[in-house]
Design an enzyme around this catalytic site. Structure first.
Site, PDB file in Angstrom:
ATOM      1  N   CYS A  53     -57.529  -7.608 -14.262  1.00  0.00           N
ATOM      2  CA  CYS A  53     -58.734  -7.234 -15.015  1.00  0.00           C
ATOM      3  C   CYS A  53     -59.791  -8.330 -14.874  1.00  0.00           C
ATOM      4  CB  CYS A  53     -58.406  -6.987 -16.486  1.00  0.00           C
ATOM      5  SG  CYS A  53     -57.623  -5.390 -16.824  1.00  0.00           S
ATOM      6  N   ASN A  60     -44.735  -2.188  -6.450  1.00  0.00           N
ATOM      7  CA  ASN A  60     -43.606  -2.761  -7.175  1.00  0.00           C
ATOM      8  C   ASN A  60     -43.727  -2.364  -8.641  1.00  0.00           C
ATOM      9  OD1 ASN A  60     -42.521  -4.147  -4.914  1.00  0.00           O
ATOM     10  ND2 ASN A  60     -44.034  -5.770  -5.165  1.00  0.00           N
ATOM     11  N   GLY A 116     -39.496  -5.799  -9.061  1.00  0.00           N
ATOM     12  CA  GLY A 116     -40.051  -7.116  -8.736  1.00  0.00           C
ATOM     13  C   GLY A 116     -41.541  -7.234  -9.016  1.00  0.00           C
ATOM     14  N   HIS A 139     -50.586  -4.975 -13.851  1.00  0.00           N
ATOM     15  CA  HIS A 139     -51.758  -4.086 -13.732  1.00  0.00           C
ATOM     16  C   HIS A 139     -51.468  -3.307 -12.455  1.00  0.00           C
ATOM     17  CE1 HIS A 139     -56.365  -3.442 -13.992  1.00  0.00           C
ATOM     18  NE2 HIS A 139     -55.935  -2.718 -12.961  1.00  0.00           N
ATOM     19  N   HIS A 159     -50.924  -1.788  -9.101  1.00  0.00           N
ATOM     20  CA  HIS A 159     -51.567  -2.140  -7.829  1.00  0.00           C
ATOM     21  C   HIS A 159     -50.747  -1.623  -6.664  1.00  0.00           C
ATOM     22  CE1 HIS A 159     -49.029  -5.517  -9.135  1.00  0.00           C
ATOM     23  NE2 HIS A 159     -48.757  -5.727  -7.846  1.00  0.00           N
TER      24      HIS A 159
HETATM   25  P1  5GP Z   1     -46.405  -7.756  -7.439  1.00  0.00           P
HETATM   26  O1  5GP Z   1     -45.224  -8.618  -7.168  1.00  0.00           O
HETATM   27  O2  5GP Z   1     -46.759  -7.694  -8.889  1.00  0.00           O
HETATM   28  O3  5GP Z   1     -46.330  -6.410  -6.795  1.00  0.00           O
HETATM   29  O4  5GP Z   1     -47.614  -8.456  -6.660  1.00  0.00           O
HETATM   30  C1  5GP Z   1     -48.560  -9.260  -7.226  1.00  0.00           C
HETATM   31  C2  5GP Z   1     -49.383  -9.821  -6.106  1.00  0.00           C
HETATM   32  O5  5GP Z   1     -50.550 -10.383  -6.631  1.00  0.00           O
HETATM   33  C3  5GP Z   1     -48.665 -10.926  -5.307  1.00  0.00           C
HETATM   34  O6  5GP Z   1     -48.555 -10.525  -3.949  1.00  0.00           O
HETATM   35  C4  5GP Z   1     -49.568 -12.138  -5.483  1.00  0.00           C
HETATM   36  O7  5GP Z   1     -49.695 -12.902  -4.306  1.00  0.00           O
HETATM   37  C5  5GP Z   1     -50.887 -11.521  -5.893  1.00  0.00           C
HETATM   38  N1  5GP Z   1     -51.689 -12.363  -6.761  1.00  0.00           N
HETATM   39  C6  5GP Z   1     -51.264 -12.979  -7.892  1.00  0.00           C
HETATM   40  N2  5GP Z   1     -52.282 -13.663  -8.454  1.00  0.00           N
HETATM   41  C7  5GP Z   1     -53.367 -13.449  -7.661  1.00  0.00           C
HETATM   42  C8  5GP Z   1     -54.719 -13.898  -7.740  1.00  0.00           C
HETATM   43  O8  5GP Z   1     -55.133 -14.623  -8.642  1.00  0.00           O
HETATM   44  N3  5GP Z   1     -55.550 -13.498  -6.740  1.00  0.00           N
HETATM   45  C9  5GP Z   1     -55.131 -12.675  -5.732  1.00  0.00           C
HETATM   46  N4  5GP Z   1     -56.035 -12.348  -4.801  1.00  0.00           N
HETATM   47  N5  5GP Z   1     -53.861 -12.243  -5.636  1.00  0.00           N
HETATM   48  C10 5GP Z   1     -52.993 -12.625  -6.591  1.00  0.00           C
HETATM   49 ZN    ZN Z   2     -55.462  -5.325 -16.104  1.00  0.00          ZN
END
Ligand code: 5GP
Ligand code: ZN
Length: 118
Positions: A7, A86, A92, A97, A99
């Site tokens: 967000c 994920n 994992g 949020h 994505h």
């Molecule tokens: P999840 O494991 O939740 O599917 O993926 C979260 C993703 O968000 C990870 O691949 C991580 O590298 C990315 N991520 C986490 N914090 C940030 C951030 O502050 N900026 C960006 N651009 N990516 C982020």
């Molecule tokens: Zn959010």
């Protein structure tokens, strides 16, 4: 959501490398790319995870699915790509949020994520 980093990225409070934005959706490069192309496509509406989606989100989810191949191609995924959502602890998920990861680029086939046990 006050403490949600995605967000904050949407609002510009945390900087990101933007790929795309419209009224409903935001896309930006992953900070730790797993491949030459790795970006996230997210709804501007805070939905914590895929478990939280409801019938009222149908159009938004459809929009994300339609945008995924278009943006992937624009970013250089000319021969396919992988989409990953994920979800929850087992999935994992690190950022709560919703994505969709879009991963590809380069010339090598992406590694198998979950090897076949046989
Ligand atoms: P999840 O494991 O939740 O599917 O993926 C979260 C993703 O968000 C990870 O691949 C991580 O590298 C990315 N991520 C986490 N914090 C940030 C951030 O502050 N900026 C960006 N651009 N990516 C982020
Ligand atoms: Zn959010």
């Amino acid at each position: 959501m006050e403490n949600c980093i995605f967000c904050k990225i949407i609002k510009g409070e945390i900087p990101s490398k933007k790929v795309y934005e419209d009224a409903d959706v935001f896309a930006f490069h992953d900070i730790h790319p797993a491949a030459p192309v790795h970006f996230m496509l997210i709804p501007k509406l805070h939905i914590a995870s895929l478990v939280e989606v409801e019938e009222k989100h149908r159009d938004l989810l459809g929009k994300i699915m339609l945008l995924a191949p278009r943006l992937a191609k624009e970013q250089g995924c000319t021969d396919g790509f992988r989409t990953i959502i994920n979800t929850g602890r087992i999935g994992g998920q690190e950022v709560y949020h919703l994505h969709t990861h879009i991963i590809g680029g380069g010339s090598e086939k992406l590694p198998v994520m979950i090897p076949n046990p046989s």
